[in-house]
Design a protein around this motif. Structure first.
Motif, PDB file in Angstrom:
ATOM      1  N   MET A 154      27.728  35.715  19.023  1.00 49.16           N
ATOM      2  CA  MET A 154      28.889  35.992  18.099  1.00 49.16           C
ATOM      3  C   MET A 154      30.395  35.923  18.513  1.00 49.16           C
ATOM      4  O   MET A 154      31.154  35.179  18.064  1.00 49.16           O
ATOM      5  N   GLN A 155      30.245  36.283  19.798  1.00 47.72           N
ATOM      6  CA  GLN A 155      31.685  36.221  20.602  1.00 47.72           C
ATOM      7  C   GLN A 155      32.159  34.688  20.621  1.00 47.72           C
ATOM      8  O   GLN A 155      33.330  34.417  20.478  1.00 47.72           O
ATOM      9  N   ALA A 156      31.088  33.843  21.206  1.00 49.14           N
ATOM     10  CA  ALA A 156      31.509  32.461  21.373  1.00 49.14           C
ATOM     11  C   ALA A 156      31.670  31.935  19.914  1.00 49.14           C
ATOM     12  O   ALA A 156      32.500  31.076  20.062  1.00 49.14           O
ATOM     13  N   GLN A 157      31.150  32.203  19.015  1.00 47.79           N
ATOM     14  CA  GLN A 157      31.406  31.802  17.602  1.00 47.79           C
ATOM     15  C   GLN A 157      32.794  32.207  17.115  1.00 47.79           C
ATOM     16  O   GLN A 157      33.543  31.203  16.404  1.00 47.79           O
ATOM     17  N   HIS A 158      33.054  33.403  17.502  1.00 44.41           N
ATOM     18  CA  HIS A 158      34.584  33.865  17.045  1.00 44.41           C
ATOM     19  C   HIS A 158      35.624  32.830  17.877  1.00 44.41           C
ATOM     20  O   HIS A 158      36.726  32.619  17.235  1.00 44.41           O
ATOM     21  N   GLU A 159      35.290  32.607  18.828  1.00 44.83           N
ATOM     22  CA  GLU A 159      36.271  31.695  19.719  1.00 44.83           C
ATOM     23  C   GLU A 159      36.373  30.390  18.931  1.00 44.83           C
ATOM     24  O   GLU A 159      37.369  29.695  18.864  1.00 44.83           O
TER      25      GLU A 159
ATOM     26  N   GLY B 110      43.442  37.382   6.883  1.00 47.68           N
ATOM     27  CA  GLY B 110      42.409  38.025   6.496  1.00 47.68           C
ATOM     28  C   GLY B 110      41.048  37.962   7.543  1.00 47.68           C
ATOM     29  O   GLY B 110      40.557  38.862   7.848  1.00 47.68           O
ATOM     30  N   LEU B 111      41.020  36.485   7.762  1.00 52.78           N
ATOM     31  CA  LEU B 111      39.703  36.343   8.546  1.00 52.78           C
ATOM     32  C   LEU B 111      40.004  36.628  10.114  1.00 52.78           C
ATOM     33  O   LEU B 111      39.320  37.188  10.759  1.00 52.78           O
ATOM     34  N   LYS B 112      41.348  36.438  10.472  1.00 57.72           N
ATOM     35  CA  LYS B 112      41.619  36.729  11.763  1.00 57.72           C
ATOM     36  C   LYS B 112      41.617  38.436  11.956  1.00 57.72           C
ATOM     37  O   LYS B 112      40.805  38.881  13.068  1.00 57.72           O
TER      38      LYS B 112
ATOM     39  N   THR C  51      39.633  26.636  15.309  1.00 53.50           N
ATOM     40  CA  THR C  51      40.035  26.002  14.157  1.00 53.50           C
ATOM     41  C   THR C  51      41.316  26.519  13.257  1.00 53.50           C
ATOM     42  O   THR C  51      42.076  25.735  12.944  1.00 53.50           O
ATOM     43  N   LEU C  52      41.486  27.883  13.722  1.00 52.98           N
ATOM     44  CA  LEU C  52      42.401  28.683  12.791  1.00 52.98           C
ATOM     45  C   LEU C  52      43.868  28.315  13.514  1.00 52.98           C
ATOM     46  O   LEU C  52      44.836  28.200  12.799  1.00 52.98           O
ATOM     47  N   THR C  53      43.876  27.987  14.761  1.00 56.91           N
ATOM     48  CA  THR C  53      44.939  27.592  15.580  1.00 56.91           C
ATOM     49  C   THR C  53      45.476  26.344  15.120  1.00 56.91           C
ATOM     50  O   THR C  53      46.668  26.350  15.101  1.00 56.91           O
ATOM     51  N   LYS C  54      44.615  25.354  15.008  1.00 58.48           N
ATOM     52  CA  LYS C  54      44.891  24.119  14.482  1.00 58.48           C
ATOM     53  C   LYS C  54      45.372  24.427  13.079  1.00 58.48           C
ATOM     54  O   LYS C  54      46.535  23.734  12.795  1.00 58.48           O
TER      55      LYS C  54
END
Length: 231
Positions: free
Chosen positions: A80-85, A50-52, A90-93
Motif C-alpha cells: 500500500m505504501q509503495a502504491q501511494h508513492e 482531497g486525494l492527497k 502522478t499527482l506531482t505531474k
C-alpha cells in the motif's frame, strides 16, 4: 467488535468517478476556452487535495499501527505504501500540467494533461481495488474505532472549509440513504450544520458548473450531467 470500514469504500467510489470524469471533461475543452479550463482546473485541484489528504491520513495514522500489530499483513501494508508513492508521483505531474493547460487552454497542453490523468487513474484504480480487497479486512480487525475516526478528523483539519464542502458533496453524491446518514452522522456537528445550511446548495451549483456542456464557439449544446458509474 470490528471496525466498520465501509465509509472508506464510499470515499473510494468518489475518487473512481471523479478521476474518470476529469479525463472526459478536460478532453472536451475546446482549444482557447480559458474560461472553461479555469473551472475544470479548480475542480482538479480540489480532487488533488482531497486525494492527497486522504492518503496522508493513511500514511500517518493507519499504516504505523497496522505494521505494529498485523504481522501477517506486513507485505500488504508495505505494498500500500509503495502504491501511494506511485499515485503521488502522478499527482506531482498534475501540479505542473494543470496550470500549464489552464493558462491558455492549448490543445497540446490539454492532451498532455489528459495523458497524465489516464496514467494517474490506472495507478489509482489498481491501488483502490487492492486496498479494498486486502487492506480493509486488516483494518477492520486491528484498528480501533478511535483510530479509524482519526482519519476523517485529519481530512477535516487539513482541508479548507469550502473545499471540504465540495469533497463532502462528491462523496455523498452516489451514496444511498443509509450511507449518507452514516457519513453525515460521523461529522463534527458544526461541519454537519454548515453542510445542511449552505453546503448542499453550494455543491449543487458547483458541480453543475463543472459538468455543464459548454457551447463550442457559437454552436449550441443541450448539456446535462455526466453519467455515473463505479469506474
Amino acid at each position: 467488535m470490528s471496525v466498520n470500514t465501509q465509509d472508506m469504500e464510499i470515499v473510494h467510489r468518489a475518487f473512481r468517478r471523479e478521476s474518470r470524469l476529469l479525463i472526459e471533461l478536460i478532453a472536451a475543452v475546446a482549444p482557447g476556452d480559458t474560461a472553461r479550463a479555469a473551472v475544470i482546473a479548480e475542480h482538479c485541484r480540489d480532487y488533488r487535495l482531497g486525494l492527497k489528504n486522504h492518503h496522508e491520513g493513511e500514511d500517518e495514522l493507519l499504516w504505523p499501527p497496522l505494521l505494529a500489530r498485523a504481522d501477517p499483513g506486513a507485505d500488504v501494508i508495505l505494498r500500500m505504501q509503495a502504491q501511494h508513492e506511485r499515485v503521488e508521483a502522478t499527482l506531482t505531474k498534475l501540479d505542473a500540467a494543470v496550470p500549464a493547460w489552464e493558462t491558455r487552454a492549448g490543445a497540446d497542453e490539454r492532451d498532455t494533461l489528459v495523458a497524465i490523468l489516464v496514467d494517474h487513474r490506472a495507478v489509482l484504480l489498481e491501488h483502490l481495488d487492492d486496498e479494498e480487497a486486502t487492506l480493509l479486512p486488516l483494518a477492520a480487525e486491528y484498528i480501533t474505532e478511535r483510530e479509524w475516526a482519526s482519519l476523517g478528523e485529519h481530512l477535516v483539519a487539513n482541508t479548507p472549509k469550502l473545499t471540504l464542502l465540495t469533497l463532502l458533496g462528491l462523496v455523498l453524491e452516489d451514496a444511498d440513504r443509509a450511507e449518507r446518514a452514516a457519513l453525515l452522522g460521523a461529522l463534527p456537528t458544526p461541519i454537519r450544520a454548515i453542510w445542511y445550511v449552505i453546503g448542499r446548495l453550494r455543491y449543487t451549483r458547483h458541480i453543475r458548473r463543472v459538468r455543464a456542456a459548454r457551447p463550442r464557439f457559437g454552436t449550441r449544446s443541450s448539456g446535462g450531467p455526466a453519467r455515473r458509474g463505479r469506474r
